[in-house]
Design a protein around this motif. Sequence first.
Motif, short mmCIF file in Angstrom:
data_model
loop_
_atom_site.label_atom_id
_atom_site.label_comp_id
_atom_site.label_asym_id
_atom_site.label_seq_id
_atom_site.Cartn_x
_atom_site.Cartn_y
_atom_site.Cartn_z
N GLY A 76 0.80 -1.23 0.00
CA GLY A 76 0.00 0.00 0.00
C GLY A 76 0.83 1.27 0.00
O GLY A 76 0.30 2.35 0.27
N SER A 94 -7.30 -0.52 6.89
CA SER A 94 -6.69 -0.15 8.17
C SER A 94 -6.32 -1.38 9.00
O SER A 94 -5.35 -1.36 9.75
CB SER A 94 -7.61 0.78 8.95
OG SER A 94 -8.85 0.17 9.14
N ARG A 97 -2.96 -2.37 7.84
CA ARG A 97 -1.93 -1.48 8.37
C ARG A 97 -1.56 -1.83 9.82
O ARG A 97 -0.42 -1.70 10.22
CB ARG A 97 -2.41 -0.03 8.35
CG ARG A 97 -2.48 0.57 6.98
CD ARG A 97 -1.63 1.85 6.92
NE ARG A 97 -1.77 2.50 5.63
CZ ARG A 97 -1.20 2.05 4.51
NH1 ARG A 97 -0.43 1.00 4.53
NH2 ARG A 97 -1.40 2.69 3.38
N GLN A 98 -2.58 -2.21 10.58
CA GLN A 98 -2.34 -2.54 11.98
C GLN A 98 -1.61 -3.87 12.13
O GLN A 98 -0.83 -4.06 13.05
CB GLN A 98 -3.67 -2.62 12.75
CG GLN A 98 -4.32 -1.28 13.07
CD GLN A 98 -3.61 -0.48 14.15
OE1 GLN A 98 -2.66 -0.95 14.78
NE2 GLN A 98 -4.04 0.75 14.35
N MET B 1 -10.34 6.58 9.25
CA MET B 1 -9.15 6.55 10.13
C MET B 1 -9.37 7.48 11.33
O MET B 1 -9.73 8.64 11.16
CB MET B 1 -7.92 7.03 9.36
CG MET B 1 -7.44 6.04 8.33
SD MET B 1 -6.15 5.00 9.00
CE MET B 1 -5.64 4.13 7.56
N ARG B 184 4.52 5.62 6.30
CA ARG B 184 3.31 5.37 5.52
C ARG B 184 2.83 3.93 5.72
O ARG B 184 1.65 3.64 5.65
CB ARG B 184 3.64 5.63 4.04
CG ARG B 184 2.69 5.08 3.05
CD ARG B 184 1.50 5.97 2.96
NE ARG B 184 0.75 5.76 1.73
CZ ARG B 184 -0.57 5.89 1.66
NH1 ARG B 184 -1.24 6.22 2.73
NH2 ARG B 184 -1.19 5.71 0.53
N ALA B 185 3.79 3.02 5.95
CA ALA B 185 3.45 1.61 6.11
C ALA B 185 2.94 1.30 7.53
O ALA B 185 2.73 0.16 7.88
CB ALA B 185 4.67 0.75 5.80
N THR B 186 2.76 2.32 8.34
CA THR B 186 2.21 2.13 9.69
C THR B 186 0.80 2.72 9.71
O THR B 186 0.39 3.35 8.73
CB THR B 186 3.06 2.88 10.74
OG1 THR B 186 2.84 4.28 10.57
CG2 THR B 186 4.54 2.58 10.58
N PRO B 187 0.09 2.59 10.81
CA PRO B 187 -1.27 3.18 10.85
C PRO B 187 -1.27 4.71 10.93
O PRO B 187 -2.34 5.32 10.95
CB PRO B 187 -1.87 2.58 12.12
CG PRO B 187 -1.06 1.37 12.42
CD PRO B 187 0.32 1.69 11.95
#
Lengths: 318, 343
Positions: A76, A94, A97-98, B1, B184-187
Amino acid sequence: MNSCNCCVAPLALAGDDTIRYPYSMTIALEARNILKHYPGVRAVDGVSFSVPEGICFGLLGPNGAGKTTTVEIIEGVTPATSGEVLYYGEIAGSKFRQEAGIQFQNTALQDFITVRETIEMFRTLYDRQADFDELLERCSLRDLLDRDNRKLSGGQRQRLLLAVALVNRPRLIFLDEPTTGLDPQARRNFWDLLQDIRAGGSTILLTTHYMDEAEVLCDEIAIIDAGKIIAQDSPAALLQKQYDGLIIELPISDLTNNLSGIEHTVLDNLGIIEVVTTDVAESLKALTPHVSNLNQIKIRQPNLEDLFLDLTGHSLRA
Amino acid sequence: MTVKLRRIYAIFKARNLEFLRDRASLSWNLILPVALIFGLSFTFSNDRDSYTVGVLQSDTKIETAVHPFLETHYINFVAYDDIDIAMQKIARHQLDLLVKFGDTPKYWINPESSKAYFVEIALLQSELPTVNIIEKQQIEGVSVRYADWLLPGILGMNMMFSCLFGVGYVVVRYRKNGFLKRLRATPLTSFEFIAAQVASRMVLILLISTFIYTGTHFILDTRMEGSYFTLFLIAVVGAISLISLGLVVSARVTSEELAGGLLNLINWPMMMLSGVWFTLEGAPETVRTAASIFPLTHILNSARSVMLDGATLGDVAPSLLALIVMSIVFLAIGARIFRWEQY
């Protein structure tokens, strides 16, 4: 051919010849027809595959084959021209991502920040957090806690980046050429670490251009060339399909005349010829009259490097 | 989000540590402005070297035909339509004389000012036929030293550099070296990232400005007529507007060279036209109008009026409003065009 749509779970033969458990029935990750076009270049040209939960899936290919672009689209961080990525059956969002842990090929970390602070910062970004001490233990970072990111060696840095990828106890881990640039010792240690992580139940998607690495670590591999998957299966099954027998290898310089009547492959850049055979004794007998010196002859199992050469016509590190 | 304060704080804290531990940059941020203030205020302690006379009239253009005095050489004539502002300048020694022509000619001077003495002679010389008609009024007040005037300018300039480069350049560097991609690859959301950058730079620049202000204030005994609260408010709103501007520049750029060029393209006109070094009074109307598009102009005008003239929060409200509007516009643009990746 492709065993990736694993409704029926196959038995995977790993490179070390031990039989692993059948794959999980659950698909952790699925890439569907991913395309990435830059002006004049089809970097990724319709790549599809699925990764069952709990396996180590290897994406192999030479530099510039489209491995990293494919993986970054799945992660992503790079937008695709088209195609979709499903994480446990849902469009990756999401939750992905988590729960995903990512180690990029090149990642700069902040200057003047210590190993401890870096791990803490990334850990705080997630809802689910790994145990700090366990992370240190696992990645052997305890002695480096107060060291500035800038002062880490290549291997130490790779271990920190791996720790950063593990801060959220990921269910799915992406590792993009994690051992490039490491010395042999550090590579072996890294492999042990990955085996350990997989034993914990995480799914791993690994890209590499080291064949030995893929043979040791991966349950299933996809070979990608010019933006397309050209072969996909477990390493053992791929080799079995391609090669019936062993490889006899001898230096071109030791040949006294050309090998008419014997099927062989000439590898000019390595200065050798290869003969694939199911009957070594018979083949050696046939070769003997053409060779001045038998001392340099090698007989070995075919490996992924051979496979790749045969499939793509060029070396993996080209 | 969902927005998580925990995540904003994590990025905020790491950025602060990164900045504070970079001793070379930190000392540069502190030493340069202090050196500038001390150096320049001693160099120019003799005040302005030309004469400035205010002409009270509603028109902004000065017609020399109105009176022979307006043709006097070596005097800079500036039109004022607000008598209170002009009289305050006389009191502060920023204007040497204020004059009004017309039916009831009149002039105002500060008896404490040596320059006023000479300008008055020039006026009376040119006034020969009507010398008895023109009315004189004295206004008293202590001179504003260049240091008093310069301090807000230097603080504002330092804030401008720190906000534009400290945010704009750093975001571009993060993008270029892949750190942004890693985040970016994290929340972490882009809003959280931007909020952390704004907060970090604001806290740091307020601390640095407070440090410079306090040091200069105690050593040079600079003037402070207004309230510290109002001044603080100007600093906060001003910093947000400049940081937001930095974020707009850095929202997409991937090369530090290009970012540096773009930032300088903004820095230099702003530094020249916002009144850091010299006042724009007397500059053509178009230049002054153009300067009002810069956040720094509003920051400096309002800070100076608080520090030198004791302006209240109500007085500087229009400037604060302008800064708030600019911040909202810049942040909206920045957030809309922001990119994590390099391409």
